[in-house]
Design a protein around this motif. Structure first.
Motif, PDB file in Angstrom:
ATOM      1  N   ALA A  23       9.339  11.477 -24.725  1.00 17.41           N
ATOM      2  CA  ALA A  23      10.598  11.004 -24.149  1.00 17.41           C
ATOM      3  C   ALA A  23      10.587   9.501 -23.902  1.00 17.41           C
ATOM      4  O   ALA A  23      11.567   8.948 -23.410  1.00 17.41           O
ATOM      5  N   GLY A  24       9.490   8.828 -24.205  1.00 18.00           N
ATOM      6  CA  GLY A  24       9.360   7.392 -23.965  1.00 18.00           C
ATOM      7  C   GLY A  24       8.142   7.125 -23.108  1.00 18.00           C
ATOM      8  O   GLY A  24       7.451   8.039 -22.670  1.00 18.00           O
ATOM      9  N   GLY A  25       7.906   5.850 -22.847  1.00 18.32           N
ATOM     10  CA  GLY A  25       6.733   5.463 -22.081  1.00 18.32           C
ATOM     11  C   GLY A  25       6.836   5.860 -20.621  1.00 18.32           C
ATOM     12  O   GLY A  25       7.923   5.973 -20.051  1.00 18.32           O
ATOM     13  N   SER A  26       5.684   6.087 -20.006  1.00 21.39           N
ATOM     14  CA  SER A  26       5.603   6.399 -18.585  1.00 21.39           C
ATOM     15  C   SER A  26       4.383   5.682 -18.019  1.00 21.39           C
ATOM     16  O   SER A  26       3.348   5.615 -18.665  1.00 21.39           O
ATOM     17  N   ALA A  27       4.547   5.123 -16.823  1.00 26.48           N
ATOM     18  CA  ALA A  27       3.436   4.442 -16.170  1.00 26.48           C
ATOM     19  C   ALA A  27       3.399   4.853 -14.712  1.00 26.48           C
ATOM     20  O   ALA A  27       4.426   5.194 -14.118  1.00 26.48           O
ATOM     21  N   ARG A  28       2.196   4.821 -14.152  1.00 28.37           N
ATOM     22  CA  ARG A  28       2.056   5.114 -12.728  1.00 28.37           C
ATOM     23  C   ARG A  28       1.013   4.191 -12.137  1.00 28.37           C
ATOM     24  O   ARG A  28       0.089   3.736 -12.823  1.00 28.37           O
ATOM     25  N   PHE A  29       1.204   3.889 -10.854  1.00 19.36           N
ATOM     26  CA  PHE A  29       0.212   3.136 -10.095  1.00 19.36           C
ATOM     27  C   PHE A  29       0.379   3.492  -8.630  1.00 19.36           C
ATOM     28  O   PHE A  29       1.391   4.079  -8.233  1.00 19.36           O
ATOM     29  N   ARG A  30      -0.627   3.175  -7.841  1.00 19.14           N
ATOM     30  CA  ARG A  30      -0.567   3.435  -6.401  1.00 19.14           C
ATOM     31  C   ARG A  30      -0.110   2.167  -5.701  1.00 19.14           C
ATOM     32  O   ARG A  30      -0.524   1.056  -6.050  1.00 19.14           O
ATOM     33  N   LEU A  31       0.742   2.357  -4.713  1.00 17.17           N
ATOM     34  CA  LEU A  31       1.287   1.266  -3.917  1.00 17.17           C
ATOM     35  C   LEU A  31       0.816   1.437  -2.477  1.00 17.17           C
ATOM     36  O   LEU A  31       0.985   2.513  -1.897  1.00 17.17           O
ATOM     37  N   ALA A  32       0.207   0.399  -1.919  1.00 19.91           N
ATOM     38  CA  ALA A  32      -0.253   0.422  -0.527  1.00 19.91           C
ATOM     39  C   ALA A  32       0.734  -0.370   0.323  1.00 19.91           C
ATOM     40  O   ALA A  32       1.000  -1.538   0.043  1.00 19.91           O
ATOM     41  N   VAL A  33       1.285   0.289   1.347  1.00 18.04           N
ATOM     42  CA  VAL A  33       2.238  -0.344   2.257  1.00 18.04           C
ATOM     43  C   VAL A  33       1.633  -0.309   3.655  1.00 18.04           C
ATOM     44  O   VAL A  33       1.466   0.764   4.233  1.00 18.04           O
ATOM     45  N   THR A  34       1.281  -1.477   4.167  1.00 15.00           N
ATOM     46  CA  THR A  34       0.631  -1.575   5.474  1.00 15.00           C
ATOM     47  C   THR A  34       1.590  -2.211   6.472  1.00 15.00           C
ATOM     48  O   THR A  34       2.112  -3.300   6.225  1.00 15.00           O
ATOM     49  N   SER A  35       1.795  -1.529   7.591  1.00 13.42           N
ATOM     50  CA  SER A  35       2.643  -2.112   8.637  1.00 13.42           C
ATOM     51  C   SER A  35       1.841  -3.166   9.380  1.00 13.42           C
ATOM     52  O   SER A  35       0.617  -3.075   9.495  1.00 13.42           O
ATOM     53  N   ARG A  36       2.531  -4.182   9.860  1.00 11.71           N
ATOM     54  CA  ARG A  36       1.888  -5.240  10.636  1.00 11.71           C
ATOM     55  C   ARG A  36       2.653  -5.402  11.939  1.00 11.71           C
ATOM     56  O   ARG A  36       3.871  -5.246  11.976  1.00 11.71           O
ATOM     57  N   TYR A  37       1.925  -5.708  12.986  1.00 12.13           N
ATOM     58  CA  TYR A  37       2.578  -5.915  14.284  1.00 12.13           C
ATOM     59  C   TYR A  37       1.867  -7.029  15.042  1.00 12.13           C
ATOM     60  O   TYR A  37       0.709  -7.352  14.761  1.00 12.13           O
ATOM     61  N   TRP A  38       2.561  -7.612  15.992  1.00 10.01           N
ATOM     62  CA  TRP A  38       2.024  -8.691  16.814  1.00 10.01           C
ATOM     63  C   TRP A  38       1.271  -8.083  17.993  1.00 10.01           C
ATOM     64  O   TRP A  38       1.845  -7.366  18.795  1.00 10.01           O
ATOM     65  N   ASP A  39      -0.026  -8.361  18.073  1.00 14.94           N
ATOM     66  CA  ASP A  39      -0.866  -7.873  19.161  1.00 14.94           C
ATOM     67  C   ASP A  39      -0.864  -8.941  20.258  1.00 14.94           C
ATOM     68  O   ASP A  39      -1.420 -10.028  20.074  1.00 14.94           O
ATOM     69  N   ARG A  40      -0.229  -8.632  21.378  1.00 12.00           N
ATOM     70  CA  ARG A  40      -0.104  -9.619  22.465  1.00 12.00           C
ATOM     71  C   ARG A  40      -1.456  -9.947  23.096  1.00 12.00           C
ATOM     72  O   ARG A  40      -1.681 -11.080  23.526  1.00 12.00           O
ATOM     73  N   GLU A  41      -2.335  -8.974  23.166  1.00 13.47           N
ATOM     74  CA  GLU A  41      -3.648  -9.212  23.771  1.00 13.47           C
ATOM     75  C   GLU A  41      -4.482 -10.197  22.942  1.00 13.47           C
ATOM     76  O   GLU A  41      -5.165 -11.055  23.484  1.00 13.47           O
ATOM     77  N   LYS A  42      -4.424 -10.065  21.625  1.00 13.26           N
ATOM     78  CA  LYS A  42      -5.188 -10.937  20.737  1.00 13.26           C
ATOM     79  C   LYS A  42      -4.407 -12.184  20.340  1.00 13.26           C
ATOM     80  O   LYS A  42      -4.971 -13.101  19.759  1.00 13.26           O
ATOM     81  N   SER A  43      -3.088 -12.173  20.597  1.00 11.25           N
ATOM     82  CA  SER A  43      -2.190 -13.248  20.154  1.00 11.25           C
ATOM     83  C   SER A  43      -2.333 -13.483  18.649  1.00 11.25           C
ATOM     84  O   SER A  43      -2.469 -14.612  18.187  1.00 11.25           O
ATOM     85  N   ALA A  44      -2.315 -12.378  17.915  1.00  5.57           N
ATOM     86  CA  ALA A  44      -2.455 -12.455  16.456  1.00  5.57           C
ATOM     87  C   ALA A  44      -1.784 -11.242  15.819  1.00  5.57           C
ATOM     88  O   ALA A  44      -1.570 -10.216  16.462  1.00  5.57           O
ATOM     89  N   TRP A  45      -1.469 -11.390  14.530  1.00  4.99           N
ATOM     90  CA  TRP A  45      -0.932 -10.269  13.777  1.00  4.99           C
ATOM     91  C   TRP A  45      -2.062  -9.293  13.480  1.00  4.99           C
ATOM     92  O   TRP A  45      -3.175  -9.694  13.156  1.00  4.99           O
ATOM     93  N   THR A  46      -1.755  -7.989  13.573  1.00  3.60           N
ATOM     94  CA  THR A  46      -2.741  -6.946  13.334  1.00  3.60           C
ATOM     95  C   THR A  46      -2.184  -5.950  12.330  1.00  3.60           C
ATOM     96  O   THR A  46      -1.000  -5.618  12.373  1.00  3.60           O
ATOM     97  N   ASP A  47      -3.058  -5.488  11.433  1.00 11.32           N
ATOM     98  CA  ASP A  47      -2.642  -4.472  10.468  1.00 11.32           C
ATOM     99  C   ASP A  47      -2.574  -3.118  11.147  1.00 11.32           C
ATOM    100  O   ASP A  47      -3.461  -2.746  11.912  1.00 11.32           O
TER     101      ASP A  47
END
Length: 172
Positions: A23-47
């Motif tokens: 039926a035609g070409g097909s491709a697959r791959f894995r996608l990683a989606v990581t949420s990030r948030y601001w950690d007030r205690e560390k005053s830095a972005w955290t995964d």
């Protein structure tokens, strides 16, 4: 038909695998989606938690994704969400989350990308008519109030005198 359309922003986790099907070409791959948030205690972005999706692309999108994507590339994927649960030995087994991609692109907020068209047929040498380039210029107004798309002024009218400054006009 009701579909759940999503837009996922993440990184390519596995190298795209291309298969040529009837039926035609097909491709697959894995996608990683990581949420990030601001950690007030560390005053830095955290995964936060990372979600993994299997992205499926078909036909020309599969060909282009295989040629364009590498592990670690930041991408934006839009497509139909499909959640499946497999039963193993009569009990709930593994749940997989797939995206049937409609569009895939590099996330240029995190880097640059160069676009190249692919799969376009070349014009035939037999002189097939090609569509002319549209005129993208904004029309200008000449001294008579007529529009001119080339920006040229009407040569029959004298040019305005711009050698001396204009006097301010009072606005009531």
């Amino acid at each position: 038909m009701n579909d759940t359309i999503i837009c996922a922003v993440g990184n390519v986790a596995t190298q795209p695998v291309y298969r040529d099907l009837a039926a035609g070409g097909s491709a697959r791959f894995r996608l990683a989606v990581t949420s990030r948030y601001w950690d007030r205690e560390k005053s830095a972005w955290t995964d936060g938690h990372t979600n993994f999706f299997t992205v499926w692309a078909n036909r020309q999108l599969a060909t282009n994704a295989t040629a364009s994507l590498n592990v670690g590339d930041p991408v934006i994927v839009q497509g139909r969400l499909k959640v499946r649960t497999e039963l193993r030995d009569g009990q709930q087994g593994r749940t997989s989350v797939d995206i049937d991609a409609v569009a895939i692109g590099h996330d240029i907020s995190r880097g640059t990308s160069a676009f190249r068209r692919s799969g376009r047929p070349e014009p035939t040498a037999a002189g097939a008519p090609t569509q002319p380039e549209p005129n993208w210029e904004t029309p200008t107004v000449n001294s008579m109030g007529a529009t001119d798309s080339t920006g040229a002024t009407d040569s029959t009218q004298p040019e305005p005198d711009t050698s001396r400054p204009r006097e301010p006009v009072a606005v009531p």
